[in-house]
Design a protein around this motif. Structure first.
Motif, PDB file in Angstrom:
ATOM      1  N   SER A   1      -9.438 -19.338  18.513  1.00  0.00           N
ATOM      2  CA  SER A   1      -8.445 -20.315  18.080  1.00  0.00           C
ATOM      3  C   SER A   1      -7.307 -19.586  17.373  1.00  0.00           C
ATOM      4  N   GLN A   2      -6.198 -20.312  17.202  1.00  0.00           N
ATOM      5  CA  GLN A   2      -5.015 -19.674  16.643  1.00  0.00           C
ATOM      6  C   GLN A   2      -4.162 -20.714  15.937  1.00  0.00           C
ATOM      7  N   VAL A   3      -3.613 -20.356  14.780  1.00  0.00           N
ATOM      8  CA  VAL A   3      -2.653 -21.185  14.062  1.00  0.00           C
ATOM      9  C   VAL A   3      -1.373 -20.371  13.917  1.00  0.00           C
TER      10      VAL A   3
ATOM     11  N   TYR B   1      -1.707 -25.452  16.283  1.00  0.00           N
ATOM     12  CA  TYR B   1      -3.085 -24.963  16.394  1.00  0.00           C
ATOM     13  C   TYR B   1      -3.529 -25.098  17.844  1.00  0.00           C
TER      14      TYR B   1
ATOM     15  N   ASN C   1      -7.030 -23.838  20.518  1.00  0.00           N
ATOM     16  CA  ASN C   1      -8.282 -23.106  20.680  1.00  0.00           C
ATOM     17  C   ASN C   1      -8.398 -22.612  22.117  1.00  0.00           C
TER      18      ASN C   1
END
Length: 392
Positions: free
Chosen positions: A54-56, A35, A37
Motif C-alpha cells: 500500500s502507499q500514501v 491512498y 493498495n
C-alpha cells in the motif's frame, strides 16, 4: 496644420477602437492525499510473490490537472479575431513541469476565428480524443475513463491544425490533423510523432447531448497503427522494440479510436455514458497480454444536491483481447464548492481484474513493477483520494 493633426488623431483613435485586444492569465492548482493498495509485486517471507504493498502520497492533479496559461484575442473587425493560447501543466506537489523541458506542453496555438465560419488554430494542443471529457462522469480525473485505456484518450498533439465550427441548429463539428513532420507522411522514425488525426460531431439540446468521435494515432517509428518489431532469439519469435511497445502498451499508444457518448440532463441529475472501441494492427498475436483491440464502456450519474455540493457515481469496464483480460472500475466521489474558485473533492474507487488483467486505478503503462502502480494480474486495487482545488 491643426486640421491635419486633428484628422490624424481621429484616424488613430479609429484604429485603436477597431482593433481591441485582451490577454487573460489563468490557472488551476490541484492538491490532495491519495491512498492505494495492491501496488506491484512484493515478496513474502517464503520468497513467494505477494499482492504488492500500500502507499500514501501527496499528489497533484488527481481531480484535475494543475496548470497555468494565457489566452489572447484581438478583434480585427468584421466579425474576425486573431487568437493565441498558451497552457502548461505542472505538479503542485514539487513544482516540476508536466513535461520535462516543455513549458507549454498542453497548448501553444495561434489562429483566427470568425463569428460565422468558425475557428482555425495551429500548433500544439490537447488531442481530439480528450473530447471524452464532457461525457465522463468524473471528467477524466485520475481514476476514471483514462484508467481503463491506460491514458489512450488524454494525450497532447504537436504540429496540429484544428477547426471548430459554429453551432448549426444544435450541431457542431470539430476536427484535427497533426503532421508527422517526417520524410514519410505517416512517420518513419525520423521524428518523435507519427501522423495523428480525428473528427467529432456533437448535437446539443436542452434535454440531451450526443457525440460521435473518431481518431487515429500512428507509430512514429513506421507510421503504422501498431507496434515496431525486431527479431529475437527467445523462442524464435518477435518482440516489439521501443519502450512503449516493450511494456505492452501498443494498442494503448498507436491505434484507431471510435467513441459514441451521451449526456442526459434531468434537473438536478446528469446521466452520462458511452462506448469506446480501440483497434490496432501489426501486433504480434503470439505475445500474450498485448491486446490489439479494446472495448470500453462506462456510465454514471451526477447529483447536484445543492448549488455547491455534487455527488458522483460511475462504473467503467474494459475488455482486451489476446489474453489482456477484462477489468471494471467502480468509483464514487463528490465535490463541495467553498467559493466560485475553490472546491474540496473526494473519491474512492476499486478496480476488479480478471485472471490475466492488471489494470490499476491510475492510467499506468502495462507492467507489474511497483513503479507502474499496477496490481498483479488477477488482483484488485482499492484507493481513496481527498483534496482541494483552486482556480484563478
Amino acid at each position: 496644420m491643426k486640421k491635419a493633426l486633428l484628422a490624424a488623431a481621429l484616424m488613430s483613435a479609429g484604429v485603436i477602437a477597431h482593433a481591441q485586444s485582451s490577454v487573460t492569465l489563468y490557472g488551476r492548482l490541484d492538491m490532495g492525499v491519495a491512498y492505494m493498495n495492491g501496488i506491484g509485486a512484493g515478496t513474502g517471507a517464503n520468497g513467494q510473490a505477494t499482492h504488492g504493498s500500500s502507499q500514501v502520497q501527496l499528489e497533484s492533479g488527481y481531480w484535475g490537472t494543475s496548470l497555468w496559461g494565457m489566452k489572447g484575442v484581438e478583434d480585427i473587425g468584421g466579425g474576425n479575431k486573431v487568437l493565441f493560447h498558451l497552457e502548461g501543466s505542472f505538479s503542485t506537489a514539487n513544482g516540476s513541469l508536466g513535461s520535462a523541458g516543455s513549458l507549454w506542453n498542453r497548448w501553444a496555438t495561434v489562429g483566427v476565428a470568425n463569428d460565422q465560419f468558425g475557428t482555425l488554430l495551429a500548433g500544439r494542443m490537447l488531442f481530439i480524443s480528450n473530447g471524452i471529457w464532457d461525457f465522463d462522469p468524473f471528467g477524466q480525473s485520475n481514476w476514471s475513463s483514462a484508467s481503463m485505456v491506460r491514458g489512450r484518450n488524454w494525450p497532447q498533439s504537436s504540429n496540429n491544425i484544428s477547426y471548430q465550427s459554429p453551432n448549426w441548429m444544435g450541431f457542431d463539428v470539430y476536427g484535427q490533423y497533426a503532421f508527422s513532420n517526417a520524410t514519410n507522411w505517416n512517420g518513419n522514425g525520423s521524428t518523435s510523432q507519427g501522423r495523428e488525426a480525428g473528427l467529432q460531431l456533437t448535437y446539443t439540446s436542452s434535454l440531451f447531448q450526443i457525440r460521435g468521435l473518431y481518431d487515429e494515432i500512428r507509430n512514429p517509428d513506421n507510421g503504422s497503427l501498431g507496434g515496431t518489431y525486431a527479431t529475437n532469439g527467445l523462442n524464435g519469435g518477435l518482440i516489439p522494440t521501443g519502450s512503449t511497445q516493450a511494456n505492452g502498451n501498443g494498442v494503448f499508444a498507436y491505434s484507431r479510436d471510435y467513441m459514441a457518448m451521451f449526456n442526459l440532463f434531468l434537473g438536478a441529475f446528469k446521466v452520462q455514458g458511452g462506448y469506446e472501441a480501440i483497434r490496432s494492427s501489426g501486433m504480434n498475436p503470439g505475445i500474450i497480454g498485448q491486446p490489439t483491440t479494446l472495448d470500453h464502456e462506462w456510465g454514471g450519474v451526477t447529483w447536484q444536491m445543492t448549488p455547491a455540493a455534487a455527488l458522483i457515481a460511475a462504473v467503467y469496464h474494459v475488455n482486451a483481447n489476446n489474453g489482456g483480460g477484462n477489468a471494471t472500475l467502480y468509483t464514487i466521489g463528490g465535490s463541495y464548492n467553498l467559493s466560485k474558485r475553490t472546491l474540496l473533492d473526494i473519491q474512492a474507487g476499486t478496480v476488479q481484474n480478471s485472471k490475466t488483467a492488471n489494470f490499476g486505478l491510475n492510467a499506468n503503462n502495462f507492467g507489474t513493477a511497483a513503479a507502474t502502480g499496477n496490481p498483479l494480474p488477477g488482483h484488485s486495487q482499492v484507493g481513496v483520494y481527498a483534496g482541494i482545488q483552486h482556480s484563478f
